[in-house]
Design a protein around this motif. Structure first.
Motif, PDB file in Angstrom:
ATOM      1  N   THR A 150    -112.318  26.445 -17.626  1.00 35.92           N
ATOM      2  CA  THR A 150    -111.400  27.206 -18.459  1.00 35.92           C
ATOM      3  C   THR A 150    -109.993  27.015 -17.906  1.00 35.92           C
ATOM      4  O   THR A 150    -109.817  26.496 -16.803  1.00 35.92           O
ATOM      5  CB  THR A 150    -111.752  28.698 -18.487  1.00 35.92           C
ATOM      6  N   THR A 151    -109.002  27.456 -18.669  1.00 37.73           N
ATOM      7  CA  THR A 151    -107.619  27.186 -18.301  1.00 37.73           C
ATOM      8  C   THR A 151    -106.957  28.398 -17.670  1.00 37.73           C
ATOM      9  O   THR A 151    -107.060  29.509 -18.176  1.00 37.73           O
ATOM     10  CB  THR A 151    -106.813  26.777 -19.546  1.00 37.73           C
ATOM     11  N   GLY A 152    -106.242  28.172 -16.564  1.00 39.32           N
ATOM     12  CA  GLY A 152    -105.353  29.169 -16.007  1.00 39.32           C
ATOM     13  C   GLY A 152    -103.954  28.587 -16.007  1.00 39.32           C
ATOM     14  O   GLY A 152    -103.747  27.454 -15.572  1.00 39.32           O
ATOM     15  N   LYS A 153    -102.979  29.330 -16.520  1.00 37.02           N
ATOM     16  CA  LYS A 153    -101.624  28.795 -16.554  1.00 37.02           C
ATOM     17  C   LYS A 153    -100.612  29.916 -16.417  1.00 37.02           C
ATOM     18  O   LYS A 153    -100.869  31.066 -16.763  1.00 37.02           O
ATOM     19  CB  LYS A 153    -101.376  28.000 -17.832  1.00 37.02           C
ATOM     20  N   VAL A 154     -99.448  29.554 -15.881  1.00 39.35           N
ATOM     21  CA  VAL A 154     -98.350  30.486 -15.667  1.00 39.35           C
ATOM     22  C   VAL A 154     -97.098  29.876 -16.279  1.00 39.35           C
ATOM     23  O   VAL A 154     -96.739  28.730 -15.963  1.00 39.35           O
ATOM     24  CB  VAL A 154     -98.137  30.759 -14.166  1.00 39.35           C
ATOM     25  N   GLU A 155     -96.445  30.627 -17.152  1.00 41.31           N
ATOM     26  CA  GLU A 155     -95.203  30.142 -17.763  1.00 41.31           C
ATOM     27  C   GLU A 155     -94.090  30.107 -16.723  1.00 41.31           C
ATOM     28  O   GLU A 155     -93.941  31.038 -15.928  1.00 41.31           O
ATOM     29  CB  GLU A 155     -94.796  31.044 -18.926  1.00 41.31           C
ATOM     30  N   VAL A 156     -93.299  29.034 -16.746  1.00 43.57           N
ATOM     31  CA  VAL A 156     -92.219  28.866 -15.783  1.00 43.57           C
ATOM     32  C   VAL A 156     -90.874  29.055 -16.481  1.00 43.57           C
ATOM     33  O   VAL A 156     -90.569  28.378 -17.463  1.00 43.57           O
ATOM     34  CB  VAL A 156     -92.283  27.473 -15.121  1.00 43.57           C
ATOM     35  N   ARG A 157     -90.090  30.003 -15.958  1.00 40.76           N
ATOM     36  CA  ARG A 157     -88.734  30.235 -16.459  1.00 40.76           C
ATOM     37  C   ARG A 157     -87.776  30.189 -15.273  1.00 40.76           C
ATOM     38  O   ARG A 157     -88.164  29.899 -14.163  1.00 40.76           O
ATOM     39  CB  ARG A 157     -88.637  31.594 -17.165  1.00 40.76           C
ATOM     40  N   GLY A 158     -86.524  30.510 -15.536  1.00 45.48           N
ATOM     41  CA  GLY A 158     -85.558  30.583 -14.449  1.00 45.48           C
ATOM     42  C   GLY A 158     -84.723  29.330 -14.297  1.00 45.48           C
ATOM     43  O   GLY A 158     -84.866  28.349 -15.033  1.00 45.48           O
ATOM     44  N   ALA A 159     -83.867  29.366 -13.278  1.00 43.09           N
ATOM     45  CA  ALA A 159     -82.902  28.290 -13.067  1.00 43.09           C
ATOM     46  C   ALA A 159     -83.557  26.947 -12.841  1.00 43.09           C
ATOM     47  O   ALA A 159     -83.017  25.908 -13.221  1.00 43.09           O
ATOM     48  CB  ALA A 159     -81.998  28.651 -11.884  1.00 43.09           C
ATOM     49  N   ALA A 160     -84.723  26.931 -12.204  1.00 47.82           N
ATOM     50  CA  ALA A 160     -85.368  25.654 -11.873  1.00 47.82           C
ATOM     51  C   ALA A 160     -86.280  25.153 -12.977  1.00 47.82           C
ATOM     52  O   ALA A 160     -86.878  24.091 -12.843  1.00 47.82           O
ATOM     53  CB  ALA A 160     -86.161  25.793 -10.574  1.00 47.82           C
ATOM     54  N   ALA A 161     -86.388  25.904 -14.069  1.00 52.30           N
ATOM     55  CA  ALA A 161     -87.328  25.521 -15.123  1.00 52.30           C
ATOM     56  C   ALA A 161     -86.978  24.180 -15.747  1.00 52.30           C
ATOM     57  O   ALA A 161     -87.847  23.459 -16.234  1.00 52.30           O
ATOM     58  CB  ALA A 161     -87.379  26.603 -16.199  1.00 52.30           C
ATOM     59  N   ALA A 162     -85.696  23.828 -15.740  1.00 56.66           N
ATOM     60  CA  ALA A 162     -85.277  22.553 -16.338  1.00 56.66           C
ATOM     61  C   ALA A 162     -85.702  21.352 -15.498  1.00 56.66           C
ATOM     62  O   ALA A 162     -85.585  20.212 -15.943  1.00 56.66           O
ATOM     63  CB  ALA A 162     -83.767  22.534 -16.522  1.00 56.66           C
ATOM     64  N   ASP A 163     -86.214  21.606 -14.294  1.00 53.91           N
ATOM     65  CA  ASP A 163     -86.580  20.508 -13.405  1.00 53.91           C
ATOM     66  C   ASP A 163     -88.013  20.014 -13.618  1.00 53.91           C
ATOM     67  O   ASP A 163     -88.505  19.209 -12.830  1.00 53.91           O
ATOM     68  CB  ASP A 163     -86.434  20.955 -11.938  1.00 53.91           C
ATOM     69  N   ALA A 164     -88.673  20.483 -14.651  1.00 48.89           N
ATOM     70  CA  ALA A 164     -90.072  20.107 -14.866  1.00 48.89           C
ATOM     71  C   ALA A 164     -90.201  18.632 -15.190  1.00 48.89           C
ATOM     72  O   ALA A 164     -89.499  18.122 -16.065  1.00 48.89           O
ATOM     73  CB  ALA A 164     -90.667  20.917 -16.001  1.00 48.89           C
TER      74      ALA A 164
END
Length: 239
Positions: A178-192
């Motif tokens: 099954t899937t576990g995931k966490v949404e990423v926000r914030g200043a570093a989010a653009a670095d994905a």
């Protein structure tokens, strides 16, 4: 093929099982670490059965006394049955990734709100995605408040560009993932980086929704840092 085919198939399958379990850690793509001894034993048994079968097998057609043997050896095309086993031996499939994660439904039912044990002292605290998600969604003690966490997984995205650090959660084997995931926000989010790339995200919990509700899932982290990392030997987590 009728004479040696079964032995070849057994040998190739056994060799493939031994390759992923005894001579590498590729088995972790499919099952939990505790099942390794059973895979090794299974591979050895298959190889031994192949050897015994080859030794014991007799010609299926005897000479009739006139210099002729009766009974066909089987169609040559039957040897194509060895190709799947050979492919497994030479090219083991990769671990489950973004496709499997995207198939997991986003809605999660409440599993009971309660208090959790205190987190270890010191920041950042290393958590699995399952640990972080459980505390973010169900911990009435809000143990994540004010703590810096470090999460590792691979990148997945929604159509709107929202991205997540994601892991597959496996209880027994890859079939029950099954899937576990966490949404990423914030200043570093653009670095994905690109989808499927493994990353380590460091940041703080961003509360969303009421405890134990669907609105609290997936949990959110405000990222201070995103860095690429190598895929771990065991790409799966336990739920």
């Amino acid at each position: 093929m009728r004479r040696f085919g079964p032995s070849v198939l057994l040998a190739l399958t056994g060799a493939a099982v031994l390759r992923v379990s005894l001579f590498s850690e590729l088995y972790l793509r499919y099952v939990q670490a505790g099942l390794r001894p059973y895979l090794v034993v299974s591979g050895v048994v298959l190889v031994l059965l192949a050897a015994a079968s080859a030794v014991a097998r007799r010609p299926e057609a005897a000479d009739d006394g006139h210099g002729h043997a009766h009974g066909p050896a089987g169609p040559r095309v039957a040897w194509l049955l060895t190709l799947p086993a050979l492919a497994l031996l030479l090219f083991p499939p990769p671990a489950l990734g973004t496709y499997s994660a995207e198939r997991e439904a986003a809605a999660r039912a409440a599993q009971g709100v309660g208090t959790f044990p205190a987190l270890p002292s010191g920041d950042p605290v290393e958590l699995t995605l399952a640990e972080f998600s459980s505390r973010a969604i169900y911990d009435s003690g809000r143990s994540l408040t004010g703590r810096t966490v470090r999460l590792t997984g691979f990148v997945t995205r929604d159509d709107d560009g929202t991205w997540y650090v994601t892991r597959l959660l496996v209880t027994c084997c890859a079939a029950d993932a099954t899937t576990g995931k966490v949404e990423v926000r914030g200043a570093a989010a653009a670095d994905a980086p690109a989808d499927g790339t493994w990353v380590t995200v460091t940041g703080t919990w961003h509360p969303e929704g009421g405890l134990g509700t669907d609105a609290a899932w997936p949990p959110v982290v405000d990222a201070d840092r995103v860095r690429r990392t190598a895929q771990p030997a065991n790409p799966y987590e336990r739920p």
